[in-house]
Design a protein around this motif. Structure first.
Motif, PDB file in Angstrom:
ATOM      1  N   LEU A  87      -5.542   4.448  -2.552  1.00  0.00           N
ATOM      2  CA  LEU A  87      -6.035   4.384  -1.177  1.00  0.00           C
ATOM      3  C   LEU A  87      -4.932   4.717  -0.173  1.00  0.00           C
ATOM      4  O   LEU A  87      -5.168   5.403   0.823  1.00  0.00           O
ATOM      5  CB  LEU A  87      -6.609   2.996  -0.894  1.00  0.00           C
ATOM      6  N   THR A  88      -3.722   4.249  -0.430  1.00  0.00           N
ATOM      7  CA  THR A  88      -2.617   4.573   0.479  1.00  0.00           C
ATOM      8  C   THR A  88      -2.312   6.069   0.462  1.00  0.00           C
ATOM      9  O   THR A  88      -1.920   6.647   1.483  1.00  0.00           O
ATOM     10  CB  THR A  88      -1.334   3.787   0.144  1.00  0.00           C
ATOM     11  N   GLU A 134     -15.737   8.810   2.562  1.00  0.00           N
ATOM     12  CA  GLU A 134     -14.617   9.474   1.893  1.00  0.00           C
ATOM     13  C   GLU A 134     -13.870   8.497   0.984  1.00  0.00           C
ATOM     14  O   GLU A 134     -13.473   8.852  -0.139  1.00  0.00           O
ATOM     15  CB  GLU A 134     -13.646  10.065   2.916  1.00  0.00           C
ATOM     16  N   VAL A 135     -13.691   7.273   1.451  1.00  0.00           N
ATOM     17  CA  VAL A 135     -12.999   6.261   0.652  1.00  0.00           C
ATOM     18  C   VAL A 135     -13.810   5.920  -0.593  1.00  0.00           C
ATOM     19  O   VAL A 135     -13.272   5.829  -1.704  1.00  0.00           O
ATOM     20  CB  VAL A 135     -12.726   4.999   1.486  1.00  0.00           C
ATOM     21  N   LYS A 136     -15.110   5.741  -0.426  1.00  0.00           N
ATOM     22  CA  LYS A 136     -15.970   5.414  -1.576  1.00  0.00           C
ATOM     23  C   LYS A 136     -15.944   6.534  -2.612  1.00  0.00           C
ATOM     24  O   LYS A 136     -15.890   6.284  -3.818  1.00  0.00           O
ATOM     25  CB  LYS A 136     -17.399   5.170  -1.099  1.00  0.00           C
ATOM     26  N   LYS A 137     -15.994   7.770  -2.124  1.00  0.00           N
ATOM     27  CA  LYS A 137     -15.965   8.919  -3.028  1.00  0.00           C
ATOM     28  C   LYS A 137     -14.655   8.962  -3.797  1.00  0.00           C
ATOM     29  O   LYS A 137     -14.633   9.224  -5.011  1.00  0.00           O
ATOM     30  CB  LYS A 137     -16.155  10.207  -2.231  1.00  0.00           C
ATOM     31  N   MET A 138     -13.551   8.711  -3.107  1.00  0.00           N
ATOM     32  CA  MET A 138     -12.252   8.720  -3.767  1.00  0.00           C
ATOM     33  C   MET A 138     -12.170   7.629  -4.832  1.00  0.00           C
ATOM     34  O   MET A 138     -11.739   7.870  -5.961  1.00  0.00           O
ATOM     35  CB  MET A 138     -11.143   8.532  -2.733  1.00  0.00           C
ATOM     36  N   LEU A 139     -12.595   6.426  -4.491  1.00  0.00           N
ATOM     37  CA  LEU A 139     -12.490   5.298  -5.413  1.00  0.00           C
ATOM     38  C   LEU A 139     -13.384   5.464  -6.641  1.00  0.00           C
ATOM     39  O   LEU A 139     -13.076   4.940  -7.721  1.00  0.00           O
ATOM     40  CB  LEU A 139     -12.839   3.993  -4.687  1.00  0.00           C
TER      41      LEU A 139
END
Length: 217
Positions: A87-88, A134-139
């Motif tokens: 995430l960072t 975008e965060v959900k997709k990355m995770l």
């Protein structure tokens, strides 16, 4: 604490220092969910009693308070931090790595949030301005994993085994949460030695609890 003391040191020097955070896990093998308190984990790792472990944590809490940090180590939730590091890295793409790092550290040490939990990470990311989708997709993918692993591989090659660890000009090292004055001394003396953090030479300096030894030209 080391991060806070470095930040305090930067307010006491006129040197233009750029701080870049790197990914590092003390134990990459940890599971996401750990049914053990910090005191129990430390006692098990170092072969000491729970009482000794709790006493050590109390000392750390007192030291943290001295620099304005509120560590709640009794309720801290241990977890694997690989996804938090991913995430960072995503935040770094958006110029928000510092904000994400600060938010994660506060959530972990003070608010006792589970920073291995994806929903928790999504909420923290939204707070600093990242896009939820975008965060959900990355995770839900392996995105940013290579970036985290590259940092950890570099740390291994540099012989880094503990935190906090500070590398200045890629050759001077400061280990541990040293006093603010140690950071000020190191920054100013390195600037005299190398110039304004632009010239790199072959010599190095190591700082420990006894201070910093700068090589003579």
């Amino acid at each position: 604490m080391g991060k806070k003391r470095l930040e305090d040191a930067l307010t006491k020097t006129n040197e233009n220092v750029k701080v870049v955070y790197r990914s590092f896990q003390l134990d990459p093998t940890l599971p996401k969910d750990i049914n053990m308190s910090l005191s129990e984990a430390i006692a098990k790792k170092y072969g000491i009693s729970i009482e000794q472990s709790k006493a050590n944590n109390e000392n750390i809490k007192k030291m943290a308070l001295e620099v304005g940090l509120d560590f709640q180590l009794d309720t801290l939730i241990l977890t694997n931090t690989f996804d938090a590091h991913r995430l960072t890295m995503l935040a770094k793409k958006h110029g928000l790595m510092n904000e994400m790092t600060d938010r994660l550290l506060h959530a972990y040490y003070t608010e006792s949030k589970h920073i291995g939990d994806h929903q928790t990470l999504v909420e923290l990311a939204k707070e600093i301005g990242l896009d939820e989708d975008e965060v959900k997709k990355m995770l839900s993918s392996n995105d940013m994993a290579e970036e985290v692993q590259a940092d950890q591989q570099e740390a291994s090659e540099l012989g880094i085994r503990s935190i906090p660890f500070f590398l200045i000009n890629r050759k001077y090292t400061i280990t541990g949460a040293q006093p603010t004055e140690t950071f000020v001394q190191a920054i100013e003396e390195i600037a005299k030695q190398d110039g304004p953090f632009t010239e790199i030479t072959d010599e190095g300096v190591t700082c420990d609890e006894n201070g910093c030894e700068i090589p003579k030209k």
